[in-house]
Design a protein around this motif. Structure first.
Motif, PDB file in Angstrom:
ATOM      1  N   THR A 189      36.417  51.578  36.860  1.00 16.95           N
ATOM      2  CA  THR A 189      37.825  51.702  37.254  1.00 16.95           C
ATOM      3  C   THR A 189      38.237  50.551  38.161  1.00 16.95           C
ATOM      4  N   TRP A 191      38.636  47.342  36.009  1.00 16.17           N
ATOM      5  CA  TRP A 191      39.852  47.376  35.199  1.00 16.17           C
ATOM      6  C   TRP A 191      41.088  47.218  36.076  1.00 16.17           C
ATOM      7  N   SER A 233      41.422  43.643  37.136  1.00 16.69           N
ATOM      8  CA  SER A 233      41.908  42.774  36.054  1.00 16.69           C
ATOM      9  C   SER A 233      43.427  42.864  35.921  1.00 16.69           C
TER      10      SER A 233
END
Length: 309
Positions: A166, A169, A172
């Motif tokens: 998590t 991501w 990102s």
């Protein structure tokens, strides 16, 4: 029992653990693996991972590229050492943040902050778990947070992957938006409004009914943090799973499944309770809708005020 195999460590891994042989000869004492990594990170922070090369690092230090190869024999090793330095280790405050859930949430926030400080780390291809000291420290911190639970080591590692995945991501996405803000000179609200307008123009109710309903509900203008929410949902499931494990209601390595409600579906109190839950959820959805509407109206007023100003 089998004889343990002594692995031959790649040069980069050996450097990370401090067990690599020192170069036989090299340039002046100003050169070291630590200084090379520091210079490479400075370049990556300023220009991105693509700007890092042995030649660029050597030029920054005032040496020839061949001088660097006496310390770091390949660019891949340099990237590994940069990642190791940039991600750091969990702080003591994170390791002692409270119960298992508070500690995992603190690990998530701290990892995310490292990604936002050095977003180029997210551009490094994933080729397995880095067998480096700092990577081991993060895994150990996650396993330590769950040490007092009834989970097996495999289950604890799986939960840690939920947290690290998590954070990766989220890093990102947030780093990408931050780059757009820098390059286009837009703030978060402007980016959100542009995205909302684009989706409203492209997405029709006939072709994408549920997505269009979400757009009309203001999903792309919602300022809440979806990543923290998703992690909270995941950890809530972990909490239920831990409770089931402590009560012996799950098989090792298999997801826990609640008792079949069909067995108690005809119970009057159970039906009343389930009905109350559905009604409460309906009220909550209505409240969220009002909240989103109020937020949109507030943003519109702010926009008009800025325009008038």
């Amino acid at each position: 029992m089998t004889d343990a195999i002594e692995p031959e460590l790649p040069r980069g891994i050996a450097l990370a653990w401090g067990v690599a042989a020192n170069p036989q000869r090299g340039p002046k004492r100003e050169m070291s693996v630590e200084r090379i990594v520091e210079a490479a990170i400075e370049i990556a922070d300023a220009e991105g991972l693509g700007a890092v090369s042995m030649a660029a690092v050597a030029a920054r230090l005032g040496f020839t590229p061949m001088s660097l190869y006496r310390y770091v024999t390949a660019k891949e090793d340099l990237i590994l050492l940069m990642q190791e330095e940039a991600t750091g280790v969990p702080s003591e405050a994170t390791r002692t943040a409270g119960g298992w859930r508070e500690r995992l949430e603190a690990l998530y926030r701290e990892q995310l902050q490292h990604y936002l400080t050095h977003p180029w780390v997210l551009d490094i291809p994933i080729s397995g778990v880095p067998a480096t000291p700092n990577s081991a420290a993060w895994m150990d911190a996650g396993l330590s947070a769950l040490a007092d639970t009834a989970l097996s080591y495999s289950e604890r590692l799986a939960v840690m992957l939920l947290v690290t995945g998590t954070s990766h991501w989220a890093g990102s996405i947030l780093a990408g938006y931050a780059r757009v803000q820098r390059e286009q000179g837009l703030d978060e609200q402007s980016i959100a409004r542009n995205e909302d307008a684009m989706f409203r123009a492209l997405i029709t109710a006939d072709a994408y009914p549920e997505l269009r309903a979400a757009i009309d509900a203001g999903v792309f203008l919602d300022e809440s943090d979806p990543f923290s929410f998703a992690l909270a949902l995941g950890l809530e499931g972990v909490s239920d799973y831990i409770a089931a494990a402590e009560e012996g209601r799950r098989e090792e390595g298999r997801p826990w499944v609640a008792l079949d409600d069909a067995d108690i579906a005809d119970d009057k109190k159970f039906r009343e309770a389930r009905k109350a839950v559905r009604e409460a959820e309906k009220v909550l959805r209505a409240a969220h809708k009002l909240e989103r509407q109020a937020a949109r109206e507030a943003r519109d007023r702010k926009a008009r005020q800025r325009t008038e100003a």
